[in-house]
Motif scaffolding. Structure first.
Motif, PDB file in Angstrom:
ATOM      1  N   ILE A 115       0.528  -1.396  -0.020  1.00  0.00           N
ATOM      2  CA  ILE A 115      -0.392   0.259   0.197  1.00  0.00           C
ATOM      3  C   ILE A 115       0.538   1.297   0.086  1.00  0.00           C
ATOM      4  N   LEU A 116       0.189   2.148  -0.427  1.00  0.00           N
ATOM      5  CA  LEU A 116       1.172   3.627  -0.497  1.00  0.00           C
ATOM      6  C   LEU A 116       0.843   4.225   0.196  1.00  0.00           C
ATOM      7  N   SER A 117       1.478   5.159   0.684  1.00  0.00           N
ATOM      8  CA  SER A 117       0.842   5.880   2.111  1.00  0.00           C
ATOM      9  C   SER A 117       1.294   7.657   1.512  1.00  0.00           C
ATOM     10  N   PRO A 118       0.457   8.288   1.299  1.00  0.00           N
ATOM     11  CA  PRO A 118       1.100  10.112   0.489  1.00  0.00           C
ATOM     12  C   PRO A 118       2.464   9.997   1.454  1.00  0.00           C
ATOM     13  N   TYR A 119       3.235  10.856   0.182  1.00  0.00           N
ATOM     14  CA  TYR A 119       4.486  11.240   0.531  1.00  0.00           C
ATOM     15  C   TYR A 119       3.896  12.252   2.291  1.00  0.00           C
ATOM     16  N   LYS A 120       5.343  11.554   2.167  1.00  0.00           N
ATOM     17  CA  LYS A 120       5.982  13.055   3.591  1.00  0.00           C
ATOM     18  C   LYS A 120       7.752  12.816   3.898  1.00  0.00           C
ATOM     19  N   ILE A 156      19.479  10.466  -6.952  1.00  0.00           N
ATOM     20  CA  ILE A 156      18.743   9.693  -5.742  1.00  0.00           C
ATOM     21  C   ILE A 156      20.109   8.788  -6.002  1.00  0.00           C
ATOM     22  N   PRO A 157      21.499   8.319  -4.171  1.00  0.00           N
ATOM     23  CA  PRO A 157      22.052   7.706  -4.429  1.00  0.00           C
ATOM     24  C   PRO A 157      21.783   6.431  -4.825  1.00  0.00           C
ATOM     25  N   ARG A 158      21.819   6.204  -6.005  1.00  0.00           N
ATOM     26  CA  ARG A 158      21.020   4.885  -5.988  1.00  0.00           C
ATOM     27  C   ARG A 158      22.282   3.309  -4.841  1.00  0.00           C
ATOM     28  N   ASP A 159      23.140   3.588  -4.355  1.00  0.00           N
ATOM     29  CA  ASP A 159      24.076   2.333  -4.049  1.00  0.00           C
ATOM     30  C   ASP A 159      23.776   2.301  -2.676  1.00  0.00           C
ATOM     31  N   LYS A 160      23.058   3.383  -1.888  1.00  0.00           N
ATOM     32  CA  LYS A 160      22.922   3.398  -0.552  1.00  0.00           C
ATOM     33  C   LYS A 160      21.798   2.580  -0.915  1.00  0.00           C
ATOM     34  N   THR A 161      21.749   2.010   0.845  1.00  0.00           N
ATOM     35  CA  THR A 161      20.821   0.778   1.291  1.00  0.00           C
ATOM     36  C   THR A 161      19.519   1.712   1.735  1.00  0.00           C
ATOM     37  N   ALA A 162      18.396   1.012   1.927  1.00  0.00           N
ATOM     38  CA  ALA A 162      17.470   2.104   2.293  1.00  0.00           C
ATOM     39  C   ALA A 162      17.959   2.606   3.907  1.00  0.00           C
ATOM     40  N   TYR A 170      15.894  12.613   0.144  1.00  0.00           N
ATOM     41  CA  TYR A 170      15.516  11.741  -0.129  1.00  0.00           C
ATOM     42  C   TYR A 170      14.765  10.979   1.018  1.00  0.00           C
ATOM     43  N   GLN A 171      15.138  10.878   2.586  1.00  0.00           N
ATOM     44  CA  GLN A 171      14.233  10.243   3.598  1.00  0.00           C
ATOM     45  C   GLN A 171      12.882  10.780   3.546  1.00  0.00           C
ATOM     46  N   SER A 172      12.078   9.656   4.070  1.00  0.00           N
ATOM     47  CA  SER A 172      10.159  10.039   4.264  1.00  0.00           C
ATOM     48  C   SER A 172       9.405   8.619   4.368  1.00  0.00           C
ATOM     49  N   ASN A 173       8.310   8.521   4.337  1.00  0.00           N
ATOM     50  CA  ASN A 173       7.950   7.648   4.568  1.00  0.00           C
ATOM     51  C   ASN A 173       8.047   6.566   3.656  1.00  0.00           C
ATOM     52  N   TRP A 174       8.312   7.062   2.260  1.00  0.00           N
ATOM     53  CA  TRP A 174       8.171   5.420   1.611  1.00  0.00           C
ATOM     54  C   TRP A 174       9.791   4.861   0.987  1.00  0.00           C
ATOM     55  N   ILE A 175      10.544   5.659   1.862  1.00  0.00           N
ATOM     56  CA  ILE A 175      12.373   4.978   2.342  1.00  0.00           C
ATOM     57  C   ILE A 175      11.690   3.728   3.231  1.00  0.00           C
ATOM     58  N   PRO A 176      10.914   3.541   4.049  1.00  0.00           N
ATOM     59  CA  PRO A 176      11.110   1.328   4.397  1.00  0.00           C
ATOM     60  C   PRO A 176      10.113   0.773   3.499  1.00  0.00           C
ATOM     61  N   SER A 177       9.325   1.048   2.312  1.00  0.00           N
ATOM     62  CA  SER A 177       9.186   0.368   1.571  1.00  0.00           C
ATOM     63  C   SER A 177      10.153  -0.122   0.315  1.00  0.00           C
ATOM     64  N   LEU A 178      11.091   0.476   0.575  1.00  0.00           N
ATOM     65  CA  LEU A 178      12.921  -0.225  -0.192  1.00  0.00           C
ATOM     66  C   LEU A 178      13.334  -1.176   0.863  1.00  0.00           C
ATOM     67  N   ARG A 179      12.967  -1.281   1.888  1.00  0.00           N
ATOM     68  CA  ARG A 179      13.817  -2.933   2.503  1.00  0.00           C
ATOM     69  C   ARG A 179      13.209  -3.613   2.336  1.00  0.00           C
ATOM     70  N   VAL A 180      11.698  -3.925   1.793  1.00  0.00           N
ATOM     71  CA  VAL A 180      11.402  -5.104   1.779  1.00  0.00           C
ATOM     72  C   VAL A 180      12.008  -5.953   0.454  1.00  0.00           C
ATOM     73  N   ILE A 181      12.318  -4.450  -0.287  1.00  0.00           N
ATOM     74  CA  ILE A 181      12.835  -5.281  -1.806  1.00  0.00           C
ATOM     75  C   ILE A 181      14.336  -5.758  -1.227  1.00  0.00           C
ATOM     76  N   GLU A 182      14.461  -5.008   0.140  1.00  0.00           N
ATOM     77  CA  GLU A 182      16.151  -5.560  -0.246  1.00  0.00           C
ATOM     78  C   GLU A 182      15.903  -7.034   0.119  1.00  0.00           C
ATOM     79  N   GLN A 183      14.690  -6.879   1.552  1.00  0.00           N
ATOM     80  CA  GLN A 183      15.284  -8.273   1.571  1.00  0.00           C
ATOM     81  C   GLN A 183      14.939  -9.260   1.143  1.00  0.00           C
TER      82      GLN A 183
END
Length: 317
Positions: A115-120, A156-162, A170-183
């Motif tokens: 689920i996509l939360s509104p950007y913050k 965006i620094p694409r080689d950085k981890t979430a 680039y820190q926002s409430n969308w950053i945690p969404s990257l974590r699951v893709i990394e896992q």
């Protein structure tokens, strides 16, 4: 999973819950009882019949002994099963019943539903620490508007981890969404559920899609709008501009419909799906969690403070 395999798994699970044993052990026990019941019957009849013959004269002794032995054997079997059951229940823990994983999933999952939360934008303070205890060196506020975030995606620094992106603009409430893709390194398809209304995320889908594809440019990931998995006209009408965030019933119907269509699409299966419940409000998380149990789908959640992954797979099938 084939119907035969699913049926076999269901039987095993049912017996395990009842007796704390595998079904093969229970079958083996029943076979032993059937083998020795006749022998036990003959032995008891041999010793009891002479004694009962002189006491009971109005009944057929063989019938009486047979009934007594049948009752005795059934009672013994029930007692044995009760002992196994009590032993199994007392030794069960929550982790024995449900497969709780620690965030390093080894089973291949290639479809992510989120689920996509509104950007913050977030203001990360120095009291939020990294996993090793190192403080984030600066206090930084992310891009305060979605337009600024979108216009700077190319940088965006694409080689950085979430985790490391938390200390950047680039820190926002969308950053945690990257974590699951990394896992889940096998994920190659992401289905994004957006919400309707003035405070919904429907209009932000394209920026989020570009964000994911830019960050994971080395991976061949396809990002889909939830609409690609809605084929029912009534549901499509209710969800024309996002799933209704103010209508629990319509939201639930849409989620179940989407999951059903994922499961029935050629080459796809719910066993290949992971649902991320980090975004969205509480009732949305509840709906996705219930749907995951019903369909045997794995759940992933990112702790937004510690930035750790938590995975839960409850399979009741």
């Amino acid at each position: 999973m084939s119907p035969g395999k699913k049926f076999k798994t269901s039987i095993n699970s049912a017996v395990e819950d009842a007796f704390g044993k595998k079904v093969l052990w229970v079958i083996f026990l029943l076979i032993l009882v059937s083998w020795f019941s006749d022998l036990l019957l003959d032995l008891i009849k041999h010793f009891l019949t002479p004694s009962l013959q002189g006491i009971i004269l109005t009944y057929d002794i063989n019938i009486l002994v047979d009934s007594f032995i049948d009752t005795l054997i059934i009672t013994i079997v029930l007692i044995v099963f009760w002992i196994f059951y009590k032993k199994g229940v007392s030794s069960y823990t929550y982790a024995d019943r449900y497969d709780l994983l620690d965030g390093t999933e080894k089973v291949k999952k290639n479809i992510l539903l989120c689920i996509l939360s509104p950007y913050k934008a977030y203001n990360i303070k120095t009291d939020i620490t990294r996993e090793q205890g190192d403080e984030i060196p600066t206090e930084t506020t992310g891009f305060d508007t979605l337009d600024k975030f979108a216009s700077n995606l190319k940088n965006i620094p694409r080689d950085k981890t979430a985790r490391d992106l938390r200390g950047t603009l680039y820190q926002s409430n969308w950053i945690p969404s990257l974590r699951v893709i990394e896992q889940y390194p096998e994920i190659n398809e992401i289905i994004v559920i957006t919400t309707s209304g003035n405070t919904g995320s429907y209009e932000q889908y394209e920026v989020f899609r570009d964000f994911l594809k830019t960050k994971f440019y080395k991976r061949n990931i396809n990002v889909f709008n939830y609409k690609d998995y809605i084929v029912n006209n009534d549901i499509a009408s209710n969800c024309a501009k996002g799933l209704p965030s103010n209508n629990f019933k319509q939201f639930t119907e849409a989620v179940l419909h989407i999951i059903h269509n994922i499961d029935t699409k050629d080459g796809q299966n719910c066993k290949n799906v992971v649902i991320d419940v980090t975004g969205g409000v509480s009732y949305m998380t509840a709906v996705l969690s219930a749907a995951s149990v019903k369909n045997g789908i794995e759940l992933h959640y990112t702790d937004t403070h510690e930035f750790t992954s938590h995975v839960l797979d409850i399979n009741v099938n």
